[in-house]
Design an enzyme around this catalytic site. Structure first.
Site, PDB file in Angstrom:
ATOM      1  N   MET A  24      13.444  14.219   6.122  1.00  0.00           N
ATOM      2  CA  MET A  24      13.123  15.436   5.374  1.00  0.00           C
ATOM      3  C   MET A  24      14.153  15.626   4.254  1.00  0.00           C
ATOM      4  SD  MET A  24      11.274  18.019   4.765  1.00  0.00           S
ATOM      5  CE  MET A  24      11.642  19.278   3.542  1.00  0.00           C
ATOM      6  N   TRP A  47      -4.770  -1.080   5.122  1.00  0.00           N
ATOM      7  CA  TRP A  47      -3.852  -2.226   5.190  1.00  0.00           C
ATOM      8  C   TRP A  47      -4.037  -3.053   6.459  1.00  0.00           C
ATOM      9  CZ3 TRP A  47      -1.042  -2.615   9.532  1.00  0.00           C
ATOM     10  CH2 TRP A  47      -0.915  -1.452  10.290  1.00  0.00           C
ATOM     11  N   THR A  57       1.054  -0.288  -7.683  1.00  0.00           N
ATOM     12  CA  THR A  57       2.104  -0.912  -6.870  1.00  0.00           C
ATOM     13  C   THR A  57       1.524  -1.925  -5.889  1.00  0.00           C
ATOM     14  OG1 THR A  57       1.917   1.053  -5.491  1.00  0.00           O
ATOM     15  CG2 THR A  57       3.776   0.967  -6.992  1.00  0.00           C
ATOM     16  N   GLU A  79       1.602   7.047  -5.655  1.00  0.00           N
ATOM     17  CA  GLU A  79       1.201   8.450  -5.562  1.00  0.00           C
ATOM     18  C   GLU A  79       2.154   9.346  -6.354  1.00  0.00           C
ATOM     19  OE1 GLU A  79       0.337   6.336  -2.988  1.00  0.00           O
ATOM     20  OE2 GLU A  79      -1.661   6.866  -3.688  1.00  0.00           O
ATOM     21  N   ASP A  98      -7.909   6.693  -5.778  1.00  0.00           N
ATOM     22  CA  ASP A  98      -6.898   6.057  -4.917  1.00  0.00           C
ATOM     23  C   ASP A  98      -7.451   4.794  -4.266  1.00  0.00           C
ATOM     24  OD1 ASP A  98      -4.473   5.650  -3.602  1.00  0.00           O
ATOM     25  OD2 ASP A  98      -5.059   6.843  -1.875  1.00  0.00           O
TER      26      ASP A  98
HETATM   27 CA    CA Z   1      -2.541   4.627  -2.945  1.00  0.00          CA
END
Ligand code: CA
Length: 687
Positions: free
Chosen positions: A649, A408, A254, A193, A319
């Site tokens: 963060m 997944w 990836t 991403e 995606d």
């Molecule tokens: Ca992805």
């Protein structure tokens, strides 16, 4: 079957077979797959997630109860499959922490925390999750979120070796379980991403030395990498790319989850992630297939040499990662037995490929699909619906969207029934071409216009199904429907059962009919897949419970800390109630220091940097309900300077300045004023 296991143990002792002994998980043991053990992510190399254990079966499952449980210190996503070898259960939690328990008693034997830097959380697109370990010859292997591959002593949890598999300055992550094949540990990475340039690496299991690496996209310069992928890149893959933004990030692809070894064909099958940026027009001027993004790639385990590939989504615009579970099986196709690789792809098609040649056998819709009408069996390419590529500036809303028809969460197979059980989902997604695009190093670079996630985009409601898919008949035999789209992985057993969790319920289905035979209220959601094992004539079923990773759990509130639940017949344990969450009062907007920022600029920053993770149903706090937006000093300390780094963060000063922080705060305060006051349970974050 439990009795068989005992005989196997007696045989081991009688013959003095070294590989049967403690700390000796090797290829023979993973292949032979003793019924009572779970030695690799998908139980055995073929990753069917089918256990021969049958003590827990259709007749006895009503007696299934908790035998022991263990609580973890984090309320973030739990995705691991527990492995069991030599009486020890190994699992992982968030931030890549590893735990070893006595698999019979639940006594914790050791724990290992790789101390992943908190700010690495920003580089994880989809929460700081981990899906488990690999076992090989007395060692336990974990891929840490920050890109390290770490070998631990299986008995003590002490580090034997540790290698950095990625450039730590780039937003690479590891969330997958490593796989141990032929003395090598295989590990990929995530980050498409942002994007990064994906690759799979093989390290020597004993020493941690890099054996080979296969890049999933070409080197943007066209130069060789000195890697196993060089020949394929030069021969044909580089030509499938064109000038565009991929050269800045590396093109994605990836391999962040599935890596499956097939003993019979001696090949490994790797699923690769989306092409990056998502928008192909920005990525490569809308040209080329962009190999090996969104593909299944077959490599030789000894050398990493390319053997074949099948690209599920050429020139991916949506995606549509192809990293989902790759399962190997022998199927009766056309009157003979065929060795196949199967995948329920994010793009909504269930693929059956010949394991040896990679040739497409079949591709059929297993969920509603409207971006393509089908897959052409001659060319192997999807037949795209008009407008699916959103190149005309309108918003394309479609199913599946970016979360996929299946993600997944692992499937499972029952060879007797000939069924693959798919944890499927129907979640619409929207895409639009931006008016302009500039690449921001280290940040998300999807190349989508902001209209795609704006409040004006209406989508049909999401839903979920557990689908018993017959890969030979190419259709579902039964389905169970759920209100929860984002649910657990699946376990199948010789007891004729299919274990699957939806919301707080852990359910055992009849594999043949889909009838729910047993339900257990876990008191919290589960997204991981269960595993099963046997010790001393007793079968156990283990499940990691916890909040939902990338897909969240539909705004589940309050969130519960992670828990491992282990069941057996007549288990009588009642796990203690989850801790009472700390409740935050509604936001007192009257106490806010007024913000002077620009709302339009703030909205753009929120869309670019915040909203993907901080949203209703997501896995981080909703910012319009967070007290941190009331005070500009505290807000800047967190947003610009990293005051909450330990929780994930990262400091954003590298992306914007004091004025931008105030623009963002102004926008969040304005949005908070529009929303009704809500009492919220605080996140515990946990490390
Ligand atoms: Ca992805």
């Amino acid at each position: 079957m439990v009795r068989m296991l005992q005989w196997a143990a007696v045989l081991c002792i009688a013959l003095g077979v070294a590989s049967c002994g403690k700390s000796g998980v090797d290829a023979k043991r993973i292949e032979a797959a003793a019924a009572g053990e779970w030695l690799t992510y998908g139980r055995t190399y073929d990753e069917q997630r089918f256990s021969p254990l049958d003590q827990v079966n259709k007749d006895t499952v009503s007696r299934l109860g908790v035998s022991w449980s263990a609580d973890f210190d984090t309320d973030r996503g739990q995705e691991a499959t527990p492995l069991v070898a030599d009486g020890v259960l190994y699992t992982t939690t968030t931030w890549s922490k590893v735990f070893a328990f006595d698999a019979k008693t639940g006594k914790q034997l050791w724990t290992y925390d790789p101390q992943v830097p908190g700010e690495k959380g920003f580089d994880a697109c989809c929460d700081v999750v981990n899906r488990g370990v690999a076992l090989w010859k007395g060692k336990v292997y974990v891929g840490a979120l920050d890109g390290r591959l770490i070998a631990l002593d299986a008995k003590t949890g002490k580090v034997v070796w540790s290698v950095q598999t990625t450039d730590p300055k780039q937003p690479y992550t590891i969330t997958a379980a490593p796989r141990a094949v032929k003395g090598k540990i295989l590990i990929g990475n995530g980050g498409a991403e942002y994007p990064v340039r994906g690759y799979l690496s093989a390290y020597d299991a004993e020493t941690g030395k890099l054996d080979w690496r296969f890049h999933m996209t070409p080197n943007p310069t066209g130069a060789p990498d000195g890697a196993a992928s060089d020949k394929a890149m030069k021969d044909f893959a580089y030509k499938t790319w064109n000038d565009g933004a991929w050269k800045q990030g590396g093109g994605g692809a990836t391999p962040w989850d599935a890596v499956t070894y097939d003993v019979k064909s001696d090949l490994i099958f790797v699923g690769t992630g989306n092409a990056g940026p998502w928008n192909g027009k920005i990525r490569t001027g809308g040209k080329g297939d962009n190999l090996f993004a969104a593909s299944i790639v077959a490599l030789r385990p000894d050398t990493g040499e390319y053997v074949w590939h099948y690209q599920t989504t050429p020139r991916d615009d949506w995606d549509f990662d192809a990293v989902q579970h790759l399962m190997v099986a022998d199927l009766p196709i056309g009157g003979k037995t065929q060795r196949v690789v199967m995948q329920a792809n994010k793009n909504g098609f269930f693929y059956v490929l010949d394991a040896v040649s990679g040739k497409l056998v079949s591709a059929d819709k297993f969920v509603p699909v409207d971006w393509a009408t089908g897959v052409d069996l001659k060319t192997g390419r999807p037949v795209e619906a008009p407008g699916a590529r959103y190149e005309d500036g309108t918003v394309q809303t479609q199913t599946p969207g970016a979360l996929g028809g299946h993600n997944w969460q692992p499937m499972a197979f029952n060879p007797k029934e000939g069924l693959v059980f798919i944890p499927a989902q129907t979640i619409y997604g929207s895409y639009t071409d931006p008016k302009e695009f500039s690449f921001i190093p280290g940040a998300w670079n999807l190349g989508l216009g902001r209209g795609a996630d704006g409040p004006k985009v209406k989508r049909p409601a999401a839903m979920g199904e557990l689908i018993a898919w017959d890969p030979v008949a190419k259709k579902a035999r039964w389905k169970a429907a759920f209100a929860e789209p984002w649910r657990s992985g699946v376990l199948a057993t010789a007891g004729g059962l299919v274990f699957h969790a939806a919301g707080h319920e852990f359910i055992a289905f009849d594999a043949a009919t889909g009838k729910a035979l047993w339900r257990y209220n876990a008191g919290a959601g589960a997204i991981a897949a269960a595993s099963t094992y046997a010790i001393d004539d007793e079968q156990y079923v283990a499940l990691m419970v916890g909040f939902g990773g990338a897909g969240g759990m539909g705004g589940e509130e309050p969130r519960r800390k992670g828990r491992l639940l282990v069941f057996k017949l007549d288990g009588k344990m009642v796990p203690k109630p989850f801790p009472v969450p700390v409740v935050l009062p509604p936001l007192d907007l009257a106490s806010a220091t007024p913000a002077k920022g620009d709302l339009t600029k703030g909205e753009a920053l929120s869309a670019q940097f915040c909203r993907t993770c901080h949203n209703d149903g997501g896995y981080l706090p909703v910012l319009t309900r967070s007290p941190v937006i009331l005070d500009p000093v505290g807000f800047k300390a967190i947003v610009l300077d990293g005051a909450r780094k330990p929780h994930g963060m990262a400091p954003f000063r590298r992306f914007f300045n004091e004025a931008s922080a105030e623009d963002l705060r102004a926008y969040l305060l304005a949005e908070a004023a529009k929303a009704p006051p809500v009492v919220k349970a605080a996140m515990t974050h946990g490390r």
